[in-house]
Each structure stands twice: as structure tokens, then as C-alpha cells.
Design a protein around this motif. Structure first.
Motif, PDB file in Angstrom:
ATOM      1  N   UNK A  37       0.822  -1.206   0.000  1.00 22.54           N
ATOM      2  CA  UNK A  37       0.000   0.000   0.000  1.00 22.54           C
ATOM      3  C   UNK A  37       0.860   1.261   0.000  1.00 22.54           C
ATOM      4  N   UNK A  38       0.277   2.335  -0.455  1.00 28.57           N
ATOM      5  CA  UNK A  38       1.007   3.601  -0.482  1.00 28.57           C
ATOM      6  C   UNK A  38       1.143   4.192   0.906  1.00 28.57           C
ATOM      7  N   UNK A  39       2.061   5.166   1.028  1.00 23.60           N
ATOM      8  CA  UNK A  39       2.226   5.881   2.292  1.00 23.60           C
ATOM      9  C   UNK A  39       1.326   7.110   2.252  1.00 23.60           C
ATOM     10  N   UNK A  40       0.702   7.440   3.401  1.00 21.63           N
ATOM     11  CA  UNK A  40      -0.207   8.574   3.450  1.00 21.63           C
ATOM     12  C   UNK A  40       0.240   9.599   4.468  1.00 21.63           C
ATOM     13  N   UNK A  41       0.083  10.869   4.114  1.00 18.02           N
ATOM     14  CA  UNK A  41       0.359  11.953   5.052  1.00 18.02           C
ATOM     15  C   UNK A  41       1.714  12.585   4.841  1.00 18.02           C
ATOM     16  N   UNK A  42       1.734  13.908   4.920  1.00 20.05           N
ATOM     17  CA  UNK A  42       2.955  14.678   4.686  1.00 20.05           C
ATOM     18  C   UNK A  42       4.112  14.219   5.583  1.00 20.05           C
ATOM     19  N   UNK A  43       3.850  14.089   6.892  1.00 19.88           N
ATOM     20  CA  UNK A  43       4.926  13.749   7.832  1.00 19.88           C
ATOM     21  C   UNK A  43       5.457  12.340   7.623  1.00 19.88           C
ATOM     22  N   UNK A  44       4.552  11.398   7.383  1.00 16.93           N
ATOM     23  CA  UNK A  44       4.943  10.005   7.165  1.00 16.93           C
ATOM     24  C   UNK A  44       5.841   9.899   5.941  1.00 16.93           C
ATOM     25  N   UNK A  45       5.411  10.523   4.848  1.00 16.63           N
ATOM     26  CA  UNK A  45       6.178  10.453   3.597  1.00 16.63           C
ATOM     27  C   UNK A  45       7.502  11.193   3.754  1.00 16.63           C
ATOM     28  N   UNK A  46       7.471  12.377   4.385  1.00 16.74           N
ATOM     29  CA  UNK A  46       8.698  13.169   4.569  1.00 16.74           C
ATOM     30  C   UNK A  46       9.725  12.376   5.392  1.00 16.74           C
ATOM     31  N   UNK A  47       9.290  11.757   6.487  1.00 13.05           N
ATOM     32  CA  UNK A  47      10.198  10.968   7.326  1.00 13.05           C
ATOM     33  C   UNK A  47      10.751   9.778   6.539  1.00 13.05           C
ATOM     34  N   UNK A  48       9.915   9.174   5.714  1.00 11.50           N
ATOM     35  CA  UNK A  48      10.338   8.061   4.852  1.00 11.50           C
ATOM     36  C   UNK A  48      11.442   8.529   3.884  1.00 11.50           C
ATOM     37  N   UNK A  49      11.250   9.704   3.271  1.00 19.16           N
ATOM     38  CA  UNK A  49      12.254  10.234   2.332  1.00 19.16           C
ATOM     39  C   UNK A  49      13.579  10.516   3.047  1.00 19.16           C
ATOM     40  N   UNK A  50      13.488  11.057   4.264  1.00 23.12           N
ATOM     41  CA  UNK A  50      14.695  11.360   5.048  1.00 23.12           C
ATOM     42  C   UNK A  50      15.470  10.072   5.325  1.00 23.12           C
ATOM     43  N   UNK A  51      14.745   9.009   5.707  1.00 22.89           N
ATOM     44  CA  UNK A  51      15.414   7.715   5.983  1.00 22.89           C
ATOM     45  C   UNK A  51      15.989   7.119   4.706  1.00 22.89           C
ATOM     46  N   UNK A  52      15.239   7.260   3.621  1.00 24.59           N
ATOM     47  CA  UNK A  52      15.686   6.760   2.319  1.00 24.59           C
ATOM     48  C   UNK A  52      17.003   7.427   1.920  1.00 24.59           C
ATOM     49  N   UNK A  53      17.120   8.720   2.226  1.00 19.18           N
ATOM     50  CA  UNK A  53      18.328   9.482   1.874  1.00 19.18           C
ATOM     51  C   UNK A  53      19.445   9.264   2.914  1.00 19.18           C
ATOM     52  N   UNK A  54      19.161   8.454   3.923  1.00 23.02           N
ATOM     53  CA  UNK A  54      20.105   8.177   5.019  1.00 23.02           C
ATOM     54  C   UNK A  54      20.554   9.471   5.716  1.00 23.02           C
ATOM     55  N   UNK A  55      19.580  10.347   5.970  1.00 29.98           N
ATOM     56  CA  UNK A  55      19.874  11.609   6.658  1.00 29.98           C
ATOM     57  C   UNK A  55      19.046  11.660   7.939  1.00 29.98           C
ATOM     58  N   UNK A  56      19.118  10.571   8.698  1.00 29.50           N
ATOM     59  CA  UNK A  56      18.291  10.417   9.901  1.00 29.50           C
ATOM     60  C   UNK A  56      18.505  11.525  10.923  1.00 29.50           C
ATOM     61  N   UNK A  57      19.669  12.189  10.869  1.00 26.83           N
ATOM     62  CA  UNK A  57      19.916  13.280  11.833  1.00 26.83           C
ATOM     63  C   UNK A  57      18.878  14.387  11.673  1.00 26.83           C
ATOM     64  N   UNK A  58      18.239  14.477  10.504  1.00 23.67           N
ATOM     65  CA  UNK A  58      17.196  15.478  10.287  1.00 23.67           C
ATOM     66  C   UNK A  58      15.937  15.186  11.117  1.00 23.67           C
ATOM     67  N   UNK A  59      15.855  13.984  11.659  1.00 21.43           N
ATOM     68  CA  UNK A  59      14.709  13.618  12.500  1.00 21.43           C
ATOM     69  C   UNK A  59      15.047  13.797  13.974  1.00 21.43           C
TER      70      UNK A  59
END
Length: 172
Positions: A37-59
């Protein structure tokens, strides 16, 4: 929503090409993933992109920082996205102004996803403020100006101008 997520992708150095849709009358962003299933919600998707980019310090790094980042991301979605009246806008700017009184960034001394998404969410509001209004919310103006000059954040968004010196001083 979707435009902000594309800006975030570029900022994070991700290849892009994600397909974003919106759902419902509140236009909640949806990211269709290849598996499941797709991801829903601005924060969920944004956090997913941050992890995908391996920039977890942004969280956030510490448990407390992570919680503060989460808190401001929720504020961004519930208050800034939900706020439409002049009164809502004033309340948001007042809240932020007080919070930023002794801080460089929303989570204290580190630049996080909260700063990025709050910047994108407030851009149209800050661009419409008069010089006097910007001076009234000095801490927000200082923070906003700092974030818009952070490498890669602003992209194609207009540069919001802040007058560096006080127009009126009390000394005559």
C-alpha cells in the motif's frame, strides 16, 4: 503537500521520480510505493524520504530532539495546514516567535526536518507580511531568513526580503 515533498526530495539529493497523489478533500499527500500500500500523510512520507536518503539526523539525534521534531511536524500539519484565517496566522506566528526566542532552530541548535517543512508551510505567509509585521515577529523573521539561506532549501521559491536594520529607532 506534493510540491513540498518534491522540494524535499531534491534537497535530500534523492533521484526523484516518486509519484505523489492526493486523497480526500483535505488533499492528504499519498506516495505510491512499489511494494504494498502507499504511504499517506505529509509527515509520514517526509520521514520516509529522510530515511531513504540516510539523513536520519534530520529527524533528531536524542530521544528529546526526536520528540521535539515530531511535535513541530504535527504542529505544521494540524495548525499551519489547518489555519486559514488571519487570526490563525497571527496565533501561529506568535507561538513560533515565543518558541524561537532563545533558539536557532525549532529543535534547539540543530537543523531538522521540522525547520524544512515549517519553512515550506510558512513561505506564502511570510512573503505576504509587511515590513512592520515581520518586525513584530522578529524571532520568526530571523529564523525564516536563516532557513531560506540554508543550502538547498529555498530552490525555486521566492526570496523573502527582510530589512536588516530597524526602520525606526527610539533615539532621535
Amino acid at each position: 503537500g506534493a510540491e513540498e515533498l518534491e522540494l524535499l526530495e531534491r534537497l535530500l539529493g534523492l533521484p526523484g521520480g516518486n509519484k505523489y497523489g492526493v486523497q480526500g478533500e483535505r488533499k492528504i499527500p499519498v506516495l505510491q510505493t512499489n511494494n504494498g500500500p502507499g504511504l499517506r500523510g505529509l509527515m509520514t512520507i517526509a520521514a520516509h524520504l529522510v530515511r531513504q536518503a540516510r539523513k536520519d539526523q534530520l529527524l533528531g539525534s536524542t530521544a528529546e530532539e526526536k520528540a521535539v521534531v515530531q511535535q513541530w511536524l504535527e504542529y505544521r500539519v494540524t495548525r499551519v495546514n489547518g489555519g486559514s484565517s488571519k487570526e490563525d496566522t497571527r496565533t501561529i506566528l506568535k507561538d513560533l516567535n515565543m518558541h524561537l526566542e532563545d533558539k536557532v532552530y525549532l529543535a534547539g541548535n540543530i537543523f531538522t526536518l521540522a525547520d524544512i517543512l515549517m519553512y515550506y508551510g510558512l513561505h506564502h505567509i511570510m512573503a505576504d507580511l509587511t515590513v512592520q509585521e515581520k518586525e513584530k515577529y522578529l524571532n520568526v523573521s530571523r529564523w525564516f531568513n536563516h532557513i531560506q539561506h540554508y543550502p538547498g532549501v529555498r530552490q525555486h521559491l521566492s526570496d523573502v526580503v527582510f530589512i536588516k536594520n530597524r526602520l525606526y529607532t527610539n533615539a532621535h
